[in-house]
Design an enzyme around this catalytic site. Structure first.
Site, PDB file in Angstrom:
ATOM      1  N   HIS A 155      -6.945  11.835  12.746  1.00 39.34           N
ATOM      2  CA  HIS A 155      -6.787  11.021  13.951  1.00 39.34           C
ATOM      3  C   HIS A 155      -7.922  11.298  14.940  1.00 39.34           C
ATOM      4  CE1 HIS A 155      -2.418   9.999  13.077  1.00 39.34           C
ATOM      5  NE2 HIS A 155      -2.731  10.883  12.150  1.00 39.34           N
ATOM      6  N   ASP A 184      -3.697   6.828  20.436  1.00 37.87           N
ATOM      7  CA  ASP A 184      -3.034   6.913  19.144  1.00 37.87           C
ATOM      8  C   ASP A 184      -1.588   6.446  19.302  1.00 37.87           C
ATOM      9  OD1 ASP A 184      -3.644   8.691  16.390  1.00 37.87           O
ATOM     10  OD2 ASP A 184      -1.528   8.324  16.830  1.00 37.87           O
TER      11      ASP A 184
END
Ligand SMILES: *[C@@H]1O[C@H](CO)[C@@H](O)[C@H](O)[C@H]1NC(C)=O
Length: 476
Positions: A33, A138
């Site tokens: 991520h 995210d």
């Protein structure tokens, strides 16, 4: 007046307009991520829009240190905000765990909550100076950026870190639908059983931001060349809410800067690859969240040796929540193993330059856990996969790779995830991918797809156009 506002010189006007817009990135603190949003930062920065990247100090350090495939000096222009958060527990990964989800990262995920206040302060400060503040967060960090909701000149965009295929399935199920075979989804899509720990599933339930009123759009590290059907599906699903979707990938660079051969910094495995024939080497790596027990390592080692194929195997333990803390377990190989594969295979114990390896002409296959980062890197470099999924979206990415795109084979069926993968299974998978007609066809398809994906970021290509549309949207 209109003339004053829109001077004829287009370029300069664009620059001025963009200068008043700032982007703030808020990643989830796990390598796949952190890396994707760092790569996206580089892309957005190239449109002359300032980018602020916010994470705990250790996670910023991790993201920067592991940049590969582009000049790290380019990161110098990204504004990193190193947030000091209270210490969190940092247990080692458990190789014996039945569920392979990296539960050792949970304390780090939980600790993200401490970013909320500093992020709020940053957003408020930027909101006073900039015409517009664009937050790209995210999908699991929604609660950290709540403040944006109260700022009249802020907009928030969710970053979906996985394939559009996996997101489509997830959204479909969230609405209470049953997944059945149809023109979009092939047969036998695995359920989510065994994909996550219960604790993480709870975390997702708390933090997953389905498109709330506040969310203006979603961005993906995918490309319409690969997943246009699923991007269309997601668009259709959210037309009512008016959510926009942009496939901005591949985020990773698609061309690797020419290596200076004299440079001492060249990784030894790239030098080794230079001596190998085209498409003869299989690259074996299971990302940053996989930990094998000793028995599995032994079977894998023997399987690679028995295959008689050339290989580069990255044998590292999974990341801890803080990768700079404590010792890493060094997995034991069978006695004399490295000598016995001398000239045939390399075992890499440290951080490997994955993108460069995949881009190298000698690399003809990738045995992978099918994390989405790895999938995108492999696809954009035109390398077919041998899929050995471990957790999360990986079993479903495997379906995308093998059944939908047909650029890979399955090493081990997900339903048999509790069984050890024997050396014989490994050997057969390597041979099937590297030395069979079927494997050659996949390699050909992967190479063609790679070429289209790389072309998509060129002038007039679909990803370039999608990026231009996104930039135009956030600077409007
Ligand atoms: C993470 O947070 C949840 C919810 O507050 C809690 O139940 C769980 O024990 C925490 N886990 C870790 C590993 O800190």
């Amino acid at each position: 007046m209109a003339n004053q506002q829109y001077p004829t010189s287009h370029g300069i006007n664009d620059l001025k307009k963009q200068a008043q817009v700032v982007v703030v990135m808020v990643p989830l603190p796990a390598q796949g991520h952190l890396n994707q949003l760092l790569q996206l930062s580089r892309l957005i920065l190239s449109h002359n829009i300032p980018v602020h990247y916010v994470a705990a100090t250790t996670h910023n350090r991790q993201a920067k240190q592991r940049v590969h495939g582009w000049d790290p000096n380019a990161a110098a222009n990204i504004h990193f905000h190193d947030i000091e958060i209270p210490p969190f527990r940092c247990p080692p990964p458990n190789p014996e765990a039945k569920i392979k989800f990296p539960s050792q990262l949970q304390p780090a995920f939980n600790a993200s909550i401490h970013l909320t206040k500093p992020v709020s302060m940053l957003l408020r400060a930027l909101s006073c100076k900039a015409r517009k503040v664009i937050v790209i967060y995210d999908s699991l960090m929604g609660s950290v950026i709540e403040e944006a909701r109260f700022l009249s000149n802020a907009e928030a965009y969710t970053f979906r870190s996985v394939s559009a295929f996996a997101v489509s399935l997830y959204e479909w199920e969230l609405e209470g639908n049953v997944i059945e075979e149809n023109e979009l989804f092939p047969r036998d899509i695995p359920t989510l059983e065994g994909c996550f720990t219960d604790e993480f599933a709870g975390f997702v339930n708390c933090h997953y931001s389905k498109h709330g009123k506040f969310n203006t759009g979603c961005v993906y590290n995918t490309c319409r060349v690969i997943e246009s059907a699923y991007m269309d599906f997601l668009e259709k699903e959210t037309t009512k809410e008016g959510i926009k979707h942009w496939a901005l990938g591949p985020f990773n660079p698609v061309t690797i800067p020419e290596r200076s051969k004299s440079s001492k910094k060249q990784h030894f495995c790239l030098e080794w690859l230079d001596k190998q024939a085209k498409n003869t080497v299989i690259y074996v790596s299971f990302g940053t969240t996989t930990t094998f027990d000793d028995e599995q390592i032994k079977e894998l080692a023997n399987g690679l040796r028995k295959s008689q194929k050339k290989f580069i195997w990255v044998l590292r333990d999974a990341d801890k929540g803080d990768v700079f803390k404590g010792e890493e377990r060094r997995a034991e190989l069978p006695k004399g193993y490295e000598n016995s594969v001398d000239g045939k295979g390399l075992v890499v114990r440290d951080w490997a330059p994955q993108l460069e390896i995949l881009a190298h002409p000698a690399t003809g296959g990738f045995m992978s856990h099918c994390g989405w980062n790895s999938c995108m890197e492999s696809i954009s470099m035109g390398v077919p996969l041998a899929a050995w999924p471990m957790h999360s979206d990986q079993p479903r990415n495997t379906v995308l790779i093998t059944k939908v795109l047909k650029i890979g084979i399955v090493v081990r069926d997900w339903v048999r995830r509790d069984e050890i993968v024997t050396s014989k299974i490994v050997k057969n998978a390597v041979n099937r991918l590297m030395a069979s007609t079927e494997g050659n066809e996949m390699r050909k398809r992967a190479a063609e797809m790679g070429e289209s994906v790389r072309g998509s970021v060129d002038e007039g290509g679909v990803s370039r156009m999608e990026m231009e549309s996104f930039i135009a949207h956030i600077t409007r």
